[in-house]
Design an enzyme around this catalytic site. Structure first.
Site, short mmCIF file in Angstrom:
data_model
loop_
_atom_site.label_atom_id
_atom_site.label_comp_id
_atom_site.label_asym_id
_atom_site.label_seq_id
_atom_site.Cartn_x
_atom_site.Cartn_y
_atom_site.Cartn_z
N TYR A 224 13.83 -1.92 -12.06
CA TYR A 224 14.06 -2.25 -13.47
C TYR A 224 14.36 -3.75 -13.63
CZ TYR A 224 16.34 -1.91 -18.10
OH TYR A 224 16.71 -2.07 -19.41
N LYS B 299 12.12 -6.42 -15.73
CA LYS B 299 12.68 -7.14 -16.88
C LYS B 299 12.70 -8.65 -16.65
CE LYS B 299 13.53 -3.76 -19.72
NZ LYS B 299 12.69 -3.63 -20.93
#
Length: 302
Positions: free
Chosen positions: A171, A175
């Site tokens: 993640y 991001k």
């Protein structure tokens, strides 16, 4: 309401729940026509029992707004192309793209499977790139036809992408990649009348309410700082013509707080003017680190 988005056609991905739903409703309340995209999957990306996009469209229409649902997979080229086509075929134009779709498969790195890495990078990073690419191609064609748009793209990063997040290597990498994509897109697409910015929101969503139950819980009374609706005003402004001149920036948004993130910038430096030995490089590095700010780290999704 100010009607700051009057007449604009806005796509919001992952708009069936949480932040995306709040953004879609906020744009509609400000006069935009909204394409509500949601694949209707669970937190891990697996198919859910139904698609929530239609329910959000019903909410918007019940309030007197205009919206259409799109249930395609925007992490495929065909799905992203059909998303842009849905806006053009339904409303005849496209002004703003809000990239918001994503999910989690959290693991510590030593337990993180390749499939979990690929799935999260696919939806978050590829799921930003493909809609951006197809929207940008449309706006480039408009510019070449003499109709330079006042187009906007709002991407969704995270504190995890800015600072790192323990247990979220996939993640965090996705991001962080979105920030890099935002900066490149802002530079490349300016000639076509497109502004590109990113937000790093903190709010109560399916991805955060279980991991941070205490922090994310709604209060019994008073201001609900973690309500996703708090983030949407900034997203609506960034996606409107009123944000003229603002591009290539990253904003943190949480509750009533908005922060302009300054990102990587040169810190302490030393130039010998000649090659160092490894020992000399290490000694110099330690001296510079003693003068530098200590980086932070995020623990969990944001």
């Amino acid at each position: 309401m100010t009607g700051i988005a009057d007449g604009r056609v806005v796509i919001v991905t992952g708009a069936g729940r949480g932040l995306g739903r709040a953004h879609a409703l906020a744009y509609a309340a400000e006069g935009a026509k909204v394409v509500v995209n949601d694949l209707g999957v669970g937190l891990d990306g697996a198919p859910g029992p139904d698609s929530p996009a239609g329910r959000v469209v019903d909410e918007i229409r019940a309030a007197g707004g205009a919206a259409v649902a799109h249930g395609g997979d925007i992490a495929t080229s065909a799905g992203a192309a059909s998303l842009v086509a849905a806006a053009l075929e339904t409303y005849g134009r496209l002004d703003t793209l809000v990239n918001n779709a994503g999910f989690l498969r959290d693991r510590m790195l030593v337990n993180l499977e390749e499939d979990d890495w690929d799935a999260v990078l696919r939806v978050h990073l590829k799921g930003h790139f493909l809609p951006l690419r197809h929207a940008a191609a449309h706006w480039r064609a408009e510019t070449k036809a003499g109709r330079t748009p006042r187009a906007r793209i709002v991407n969704t990063s995270s504190g995890a992408g800015l600072l790192g997040s323990v247990g979220q290597g996939n993640y965090s990498a996705a991001k962080a990649g979105i920030v890099g994509l935002t900066l490149v897109a802002a530079a490349e697409l300016a000639r076509y009348g497109v502004q590109v910015n990113a937000i790093a929101p903190a709010a109560r969503t399916r991805m955060t309410e279980r991991a941070f139950a205490g922090t994310m819980a709604a209060p019994d009374a008073g201001f609900d700082a973690m309500a996703p609706e708090n983030v949407s005003p900034l997203v609506v402004w960034l996606g409107s013509a009123a944000s003229a001149g603002v591009t290539g920036r990253v904003f943190e948004a949480e509750g009533g707080r908005i922060t302009v993130m300054e990102g990587w910038r040169p810190g302490p430096t030393a130039d010998k003017g000649a090659r160092r030995t490894p020992a000399e490089a290490g000694e110099t590095a330690r001296k510079l680190l003693a003068e530098a700010e200590v980086p932070g780290v995020v623990y969990g999704a944001g």
